[in-house]
Scaffold this motif. Sequence first.
Motif, PDB file in Angstrom:
ATOM      1  N   MET A  42      34.484  52.551  26.310  1.00  0.00           N
ATOM      2  CA  MET A  42      35.255  52.796  25.120  1.00  0.00           C
ATOM      3  C   MET A  42      36.313  53.860  25.385  1.00  0.00           C
ATOM      4  N   ARG A  43      35.916  54.946  26.031  1.00  0.00           N
ATOM      5  CA  ARG A  43      36.863  56.031  26.313  1.00  0.00           C
ATOM      6  C   ARG A  43      38.034  55.520  27.145  1.00  0.00           C
ATOM      7  N   ARG A  44      37.740  54.683  28.146  1.00  0.00           N
ATOM      8  CA  ARG A  44      38.799  54.138  28.997  1.00  0.00           C
ATOM      9  C   ARG A  44      39.798  53.337  28.177  1.00  0.00           C
ATOM     10  N   ILE A  45      39.300  52.540  27.270  1.00  0.00           N
ATOM     11  CA  ILE A  45      40.165  51.720  26.418  1.00  0.00           C
ATOM     12  C   ILE A  45      41.053  52.614  25.552  1.00  0.00           C
ATOM     13  N   LEU A  46      40.467  53.631  24.978  1.00  0.00           N
ATOM     14  CA  LEU A  46      41.246  54.548  24.139  1.00  0.00           C
ATOM     15  C   LEU A  46      42.349  55.238  24.939  1.00  0.00           C
ATOM     16  N   LEU A  47      42.033  55.618  26.164  1.00  0.00           N
ATOM     17  CA  LEU A  47      43.032  56.255  27.009  1.00  0.00           C
ATOM     18  C   LEU A  47      44.110  55.272  27.458  1.00  0.00           C
ATOM     19  N   GLU A  48      43.688  54.095  27.912  1.00  0.00           N
ATOM     20  CA  GLU A  48      44.632  53.111  28.444  1.00  0.00           C
ATOM     21  C   GLU A  48      45.569  52.539  27.383  1.00  0.00           C
ATOM     22  N   THR A  49      45.107  52.463  26.156  1.00  0.00           N
ATOM     23  CA  THR A  49      45.951  51.911  25.091  1.00  0.00           C
ATOM     24  C   THR A  49      46.903  52.947  24.503  1.00  0.00           C
ATOM     25  N   GLY A  50      46.709  54.199  24.890  1.00  0.00           N
ATOM     26  CA  GLY A  50      47.561  55.250  24.357  1.00  0.00           C
ATOM     27  C   GLY A  50      47.076  55.804  23.027  1.00  0.00           C
ATOM     28  N   ALA A  51      45.918  55.352  22.581  1.00  0.00           N
ATOM     29  CA  ALA A  51      45.392  55.798  21.286  1.00  0.00           C
ATOM     30  C   ALA A  51      45.150  57.303  21.271  1.00  0.00           C
ATOM     31  N   VAL A  52      44.622  57.833  22.364  1.00  0.00           N
ATOM     32  CA  VAL A  52      44.340  59.277  22.418  1.00  0.00           C
ATOM     33  C   VAL A  52      45.641  60.059  22.290  1.00  0.00           C
ATOM     34  N   ASN A  53      46.652  59.649  23.031  1.00  0.00           N
ATOM     35  CA  ASN A  53      47.943  60.347  22.959  1.00  0.00           C
ATOM     36  C   ASN A  53      48.562  60.236  21.573  1.00  0.00           C
ATOM     37  N   ALA A  54      48.430  59.090  20.948  1.00  0.00           N
ATOM     38  CA  ALA A  54      48.991  58.903  19.606  1.00  0.00           C
ATOM     39  C   ALA A  54      48.306  59.815  18.597  1.00  0.00           C
ATOM     40  N   VAL A  55      47.000  59.913  18.687  1.00  0.00           N
ATOM     41  CA  VAL A  55      46.257  60.783  17.763  1.00  0.00           C
ATOM     42  C   VAL A  55      46.616  62.249  18.017  1.00  0.00           C
ATOM     43  N   GLU A  56      46.695  62.640  19.275  1.00  0.00           N
ATOM     44  CA  GLU A  56      47.053  64.017  19.597  1.00  0.00           C
ATOM     45  C   GLU A  56      48.454  64.350  19.085  1.00  0.00           C
ATOM     46  N   ALA A  57      49.374  63.415  19.205  1.00  0.00           N
ATOM     47  CA  ALA A  57      50.736  63.635  18.706  1.00  0.00           C
ATOM     48  C   ALA A  57      50.732  63.794  17.187  1.00  0.00           C
ATOM     49  N   THR A  58      49.934  62.991  16.505  1.00  0.00           N
ATOM     50  CA  THR A  58      49.829  63.086  15.048  1.00  0.00           C
ATOM     51  C   THR A  58      49.234  64.430  14.636  1.00  0.00           C
ATOM     52  N   ILE A  59      48.216  64.878  15.351  1.00  0.00           N
ATOM     53  CA  ILE A  59      47.599  66.163  15.050  1.00  0.00           C
ATOM     54  C   ILE A  59      48.618  67.294  15.216  1.00  0.00           C
ATOM     55  N   THR A  60      49.372  67.259  16.292  1.00  0.00           N
ATOM     56  CA  THR A  60      50.389  68.283  16.545  1.00  0.00           C
ATOM     57  C   THR A  60      51.456  68.269  15.448  1.00  0.00           C
ATOM     58  N   GLU A  61      51.891  67.083  15.065  1.00  0.00           N
ATOM     59  CA  GLU A  61      52.903  66.949  14.008  1.00  0.00           C
ATOM     60  C   GLU A  61      52.391  67.516  12.686  1.00  0.00           C
TER      61      GLU A  61
END
Length: 54
Positions: free
Chosen positions: A1-20
């Motif tokens: 699951m973690r690999r999928i979240l990383l590979e799809t960019g989901a983690v980066n998208a969530v982190e960007a939203t949190i920063t915003e």
Amino acid sequence: MRRILLETGAVNAVEATITERHQQVLQALDAAPIMPLARTALRHLANAALWRSS
């Protein structure tokens, strides 16, 4: 699951939203008509919520 979240960019998208959202909170606090002590306490709270461990 973690690999999928990383590979799809989901983690980066969530982190960007949190920063915003964090930046929006800080801007709102700067503009809020509240006492400086309250502003400082709320900024500390916002920062504490942002800096979390996984």
